[in-house]
Design an enzyme around this catalytic site. Sequence first.
Site, short mmCIF file in Angstrom:
data_model
loop_
_atom_site.label_atom_id
_atom_site.label_comp_id
_atom_site.label_asym_id
_atom_site.label_seq_id
_atom_site.Cartn_x
_atom_site.Cartn_y
_atom_site.Cartn_z
N SER A 246 -45.64 55.11 -12.45
CA SER A 246 -46.04 53.73 -12.20
C SER A 246 -46.02 53.48 -10.71
CB SER A 246 -45.08 52.77 -12.89
OG SER A 246 -43.83 52.81 -12.25
N LYS A 247 -46.89 52.60 -10.30
CA LYS A 247 -46.97 52.22 -8.91
C LYS A 247 -45.61 51.76 -8.41
CE LYS A 247 -48.91 50.78 -5.05
NZ LYS A 247 -49.09 51.75 -4.01
#
Length: 496
Positions: A246-247
């Site tokens: 995930s970012k």
Amino acid sequence: MTEVRVRFPPSPTGYLHIGGARTALMNWLYARKTGGKLILRIEDTDAERSTRESIDGILDGLTWLGLDWDEGPYFQTDFAADHLAAADRLLQSGHAYKCFCTKEELDRKRQALLAAKQDIRYDGTCRELTPEQIAAKEQQGLPFVVRFKVPRQSGTVAYDDRVLGRIERRYDDIEDFVIVRSNGKPLYLLCNVVDDIRDRISHVIRGQDHMSNTTRQVLLYEALGAPVPVFVHMPLTLDQQKRKISKRSHGEIVAVQFYRDHGFIPWALCNFLILLGWNPGTEQEIFSREELIEAFSLERIGKVNSVFNYRKDDPKFFTDPKAISINAHYLHTMPIEELGQLVKQDFQAQGLWDDAYDQDRRDWYLSTLDLIRGRFHTTKDFATMGRAYFADDYTIEQKPLKKNILKHPDLRTWLPMLAQRFAALDTFDQQSAETAARELAAELGVKPGIIINGMRTVLTGQLAGPGMFDILVALGRDRVIDRLKNIDGLYTTSEA
RNA sequence: GGCCCCAUCGUCUAGUGGUUAGGACGUCGGCCUCUCACGCCGGUAACACCGGUUCGAACCCGGUUGGGGUCACCA
């Protein structure tokens, strides 16, 4: 057979990351493969977290990757009326009900259930309220959410996943989920379904992390009387610790932008990403755009999550080695004119660009790129490792400096001697330069390698590179002579 | 913890009852050579475990273990 319509619905709460890019790619491929349509829909119903920057970032990312869409971008918030109308219909038809439980109450109950090690699930307090009770609460102005009324019966909801097969889930295992907030805003589960129905989406291709949403959404499709699309759940991309990437937790290394900034060729990144969870059933790994569209099929999407094997702080591989090797492959084999365009962009940004490279120096520019690209891995390498070909302010790296220069102090006089001989040549080409260099070595009684590698270091600053005499021609006599004469500086700098 | 999904080299993967378990990347070794994060050649390395079914299981079934996802008035 009905038209294939797929969609990519990012929520604009961060930049496009490789997981999203991979989902977009799969959808894009399926649309192109089938002659269907790809719809881009921005799911911005979470107003607090959605930003304009993020929307632009996602659009830029897709465009850079070369993934074009046929409709949109649509914005989910533009269809709020549809979502609410659907919620209303569900309320009217008895598929949903108003729930007046407060957040605090629910939290309290949740804690209690947690402590008692029970299932954390809405207990249905408001499910059976009589019309009178509801009216009374509304009269008091109590806020309410709308919950979907999951059938309380034995049996299961099921759908046939194109990669995972039949997926079933018992009604008993699904709680009455919220579809409209107390502030009147509809929630993802509902919006997504309503939009997919309106957009006539035929195939929902998304990550396995949506599986628990899917069973609930099937319920919504049925309650809304709409046909259920085909669901295709792709395996996820994990980090080395096997966490969903995930970012937020992985930062720039998973952002598409990072790869653009680090000299990746857009299609090379696509080629790498498609191999995460899909394969053609043959041993082919490199695909042109057309080849991949041709080879792609839903049937060959795997079930197993894959690890994005980036190595943080590795000097040699700043990301997954396979991604780099695929990028290098394209760098080495793509048409030189195309590469010239990519490098041009970087050179312009670096202040290395010369307009003559598009004019009378074009042949030199392209042939020089062609000469040096063989050992490069990203387009950034031309401005760094290849800098000596395009500018005079290149760096002499420590390793070759020690190994090829400082170890042989006599080069301080030998290389200027060589420069003189080069200057005296009638014609300066590969042949004559090599002969001159080897003759000098012979006369001095030293191995040619000492002269040649000393030259390489002075002229390019690098330990490795193309054949030395190709380099000489590429640099041109004047620059070669200049640089060889100035070898003194190398000793002084290092002695200081 | 409940529910769902999954399980072949370090990583990406092929494999659908009988294979020396194949390829790619990495890694290691050799060759080439003026150099190598080039090229070529070669090596290393995997079926999670236990039961079944079968003449025969990586492949079929069951269990165990392990991993992941998801359990919001986020998407």
